[in-house]
Design a protein around this motif. Structure first.
Motif, PDB file in Angstrom:
ATOM      1  N   ASP A 220       1.010  -1.499   0.181  1.00  0.00           N
ATOM      2  CA  ASP A 220       0.020  -0.052  -0.035  1.00  0.00           C
ATOM      3  C   ASP A 220       0.881   0.962   0.046  1.00  0.00           C
ATOM      4  OD1 ASP A 220      -2.612  -1.528   0.466  1.00  0.00           O
ATOM      5  OD2 ASP A 220      -2.065  -1.490   2.028  1.00  0.00           O
ATOM      6  N   LEU A 221       0.341   2.232  -0.619  1.00  0.00           N
ATOM      7  CA  LEU A 221       2.020   3.156  -1.229  1.00  0.00           C
ATOM      8  C   LEU A 221       0.489   4.509  -1.640  1.00  0.00           C
ATOM      9  CD1 LEU A 221       4.481   4.328  -1.714  1.00  0.00           C
ATOM     10  CD2 LEU A 221       3.960   3.966  -4.537  1.00  0.00           C
ATOM     11  N   LEU A 222       1.538   5.694  -0.500  1.00  0.00           N
ATOM     12  CA  LEU A 222       0.991   6.951  -0.406  1.00  0.00           C
ATOM     13  C   LEU A 222       2.358   7.451  -0.933  1.00  0.00           C
ATOM     14  CD1 LEU A 222      -1.076   8.923  -0.441  1.00  0.00           C
ATOM     15  CD2 LEU A 222      -0.287   9.515   2.459  1.00  0.00           C
ATOM     16  N   GLY A 223       2.510   9.025  -1.804  1.00  0.00           N
ATOM     17  CA  GLY A 223       3.666   9.297  -2.442  1.00  0.00           C
ATOM     18  C   GLY A 223       3.999   9.878  -3.448  1.00  0.00           C
ATOM     19  N   SER A 224       4.434  11.141  -3.645  1.00  0.00           N
ATOM     20  CA  SER A 224       5.071  10.791  -5.237  1.00  0.00           C
ATOM     21  C   SER A 224       6.720  10.893  -5.180  1.00  0.00           C
ATOM     22  CB  SER A 224       4.685  12.407  -5.025  1.00  0.00           C
ATOM     23  OG  SER A 224       3.196  12.608  -5.135  1.00  0.00           O
ATOM     24  N   PHE A 225       7.576  11.385  -6.734  1.00  0.00           N
ATOM     25  CA  PHE A 225       8.397  10.847  -7.129  1.00  0.00           C
ATOM     26  C   PHE A 225       9.584  10.190  -6.712  1.00  0.00           C
ATOM     27  CE2 PHE A 225       6.531  15.200  -6.584  1.00  0.00           C
ATOM     28  CZ  PHE A 225       6.255  15.710  -7.514  1.00  0.00           C
ATOM     29  N   ASN A 226       8.952   8.872  -6.768  1.00  0.00           N
ATOM     30  CA  ASN A 226       9.424   7.758  -6.031  1.00  0.00           C
ATOM     31  C   ASN A 226       9.914   6.554  -7.487  1.00  0.00           C
ATOM     32  OD1 ASN A 226       9.640   7.983  -3.060  1.00  0.00           O
ATOM     33  ND2 ASN A 226       7.494   8.062  -3.399  1.00  0.00           N
ATOM     34  N   SER A 227      11.121   5.925  -7.252  1.00  0.00           N
ATOM     35  CA  SER A 227      10.923   5.137  -7.920  1.00  0.00           C
ATOM     36  C   SER A 227      11.368   3.436  -7.140  1.00  0.00           C
ATOM     37  CB  SER A 227      12.331   5.294  -8.684  1.00  0.00           C
ATOM     38  OG  SER A 227      12.724   4.169  -9.612  1.00  0.00           O
ATOM     39  N   PHE A 228       9.742   2.355  -8.106  1.00  0.00           N
ATOM     40  CA  PHE A 228      10.131   1.447  -7.412  1.00  0.00           C
ATOM     41  C   PHE A 228      10.751   0.235  -8.415  1.00  0.00           C
ATOM     42  CE2 PHE A 228       7.267   3.663  -5.280  1.00  0.00           C
ATOM     43  CZ  PHE A 228       7.446   3.880  -4.072  1.00  0.00           C
ATOM     44  N   LYS A 229      11.603  -0.585  -8.156  1.00  0.00           N
ATOM     45  CA  LYS A 229      12.620  -1.643  -8.726  1.00  0.00           C
ATOM     46  C   LYS A 229      11.944  -2.928  -7.936  1.00  0.00           C
ATOM     47  CE  LYS A 229      15.861  -4.056 -10.908  1.00  0.00           C
ATOM     48  NZ  LYS A 229      17.383  -3.181 -11.648  1.00  0.00           N
ATOM     49  N   ILE A 230      11.099  -4.295  -8.000  1.00  0.00           N
ATOM     50  CA  ILE A 230      10.296  -4.904  -7.270  1.00  0.00           C
ATOM     51  C   ILE A 230       9.909  -6.263  -8.686  1.00  0.00           C
ATOM     52  CG2 ILE A 230       8.082  -5.616  -6.017  1.00  0.00           C
ATOM     53  CD1 ILE A 230       7.882  -3.126  -5.616  1.00  0.00           C
ATOM     54  N   LYS A 231      10.655  -7.420  -7.969  1.00  0.00           N
ATOM     55  CA  LYS A 231      10.302  -8.209  -9.044  1.00  0.00           C
ATOM     56  C   LYS A 231       9.375  -8.596  -8.755  1.00  0.00           C
ATOM     57  CE  LYS A 231      14.780 -10.269  -8.165  1.00  0.00           C
ATOM     58  NZ  LYS A 231      16.157 -11.358  -7.845  1.00  0.00           N
ATOM     59  N   ASP A 232       7.920  -8.998  -7.656  1.00  0.00           N
ATOM     60  CA  ASP A 232       6.719  -9.993  -7.428  1.00  0.00           C
ATOM     61  C   ASP A 232       6.203  -8.488  -6.530  1.00  0.00           C
ATOM     62  OD1 ASP A 232       5.303 -11.616  -7.252  1.00  0.00           O
ATOM     63  OD2 ASP A 232       5.952 -13.152  -7.268  1.00  0.00           O
ATOM     64  N   VAL A 233       4.440  -8.320  -7.398  1.00  0.00           N
ATOM     65  CA  VAL A 233       3.693  -8.362  -6.458  1.00  0.00           C
ATOM     66  C   VAL A 233       3.024  -8.465  -6.577  1.00  0.00           C
ATOM     67  CG1 VAL A 233       2.751  -6.194  -5.207  1.00  0.00           C
ATOM     68  CG2 VAL A 233       5.032  -6.004  -6.258  1.00  0.00           C
TER      69      VAL A 233
END
Length: 256
Positions: A220-233
């Motif tokens: 669960d995400l709230l926010g801005s100007f972020n970078s996410f690198k995730i293999k499995d969600v």
């Protein structure tokens, strides 16, 4: 007049330390330090010593170092505070409360609760502990595994092997977890978050965060100007965010 080594040794002999027991605490007392004033920092401090001919010779302390080694039963709780010095604590079965300013903290495994406050220090190295409340400012730290943890970090580098439930507030800090986190809840601003293992539940308010993760069940995400690198969600939910960048290998469900 006594010059050189003899006068220097006389100057140091007038400065004395004692460890005394006061209830369940061990306190430090000092004698002969009144001539230096109440705010002696043990750095560039003058000592005046009278020689055999009644004349006075002045010495300046540029560096001063005192080590204390205390042997206590392993089962006791420990409460230690140090300014401009290092804390080295062997493994204990009880709780540990450690407060340090401008010094290193090195500790083994803590059988109970760890309360740590370290500011402007060197390396912080602690083994496993049951649960904890940790506050770091401008520190580089490495920790073992723990259960419940409250973490406050500013301008710090923090590494854990494993954490059960994490409540975090961090700014301009790099956080690394080399195995897993059961649950993470918190706020992270202008930093990095790396989770190499499996995370069950992450609730995050983030700003300008770079995050890398292996597997997340619920994110669960709230926010801005972020970078996410995730293999499995498995489940991703976003609220009120803008200008976020996602690189996700596998995604089952998304909302937002």
């Amino acid at each position: 007049m006594e010059f050189g080594v003899k006068a220097y040794e006389k100057a140091l002999k007038e400065l004395d330390f004692n460890l005394v027991q006061n209830g369940n605490k061990i306190e430090l007392t000092k004698t002969g330090w009144d001539k230096m004033g109440d705010n002696c920092s043990c750095s560039n401090t003058k000592i005046k010593v009278k020689g055999s001919d009644k004349k006075t010779e002045t010495f300046r302390i540029k560096n001063f170092h005192v080590d204390y080694v205390l042997q206590i039963p392993k089962r006791l709780n420990v409460d230690l505070e140090s300014n401009f010095g290092d804390i080295n604590l062997a493994s204990i079965d009880g709780d540990a409360t450690l407060k340090s300013a401008q010094g290193k903290v090195i500790a083994g495994d803590i059988g109970g609760v760890l309360n740590l406050d370290s500011r402007f220090g060197g390396t912080i190295t602690v083994g496993n502990f049951k649960s904890g409340d940790i506050s770091l400012t401008q520190c580089k730290s490495n920790f073992g595994a723990c259960g419940d943890l409250k973490l406050h970090a500013q301008f710090s580098t923090v590494s854990f092997t494993k954490v059960g439930n994490l409540d975090v507030d961090a700014g301009q800090s790099d956080l690394t977890f080399t195995t897993s986190i059961d649950q993470l809840n918190g706020n992270i601003r202008f930093g990095k978050l790396i989770i190499e293992g499996h995370s069950k539940n992450i609730t995050l308010n983030a700003t300008q965060l770079k995050m890398e993760a292996n597997k997340i069940d619920q994110f669960d995400l709230l926010g801005s100007f972020n970078s996410f690198k995730i293999k499995d969600v498995t489940n991703l939910s976003t609220t009120g965010g803008s200008q976020n960048k996602y690189t996700i290998g596998e995604l089952s469900n998304i909302k937002g």
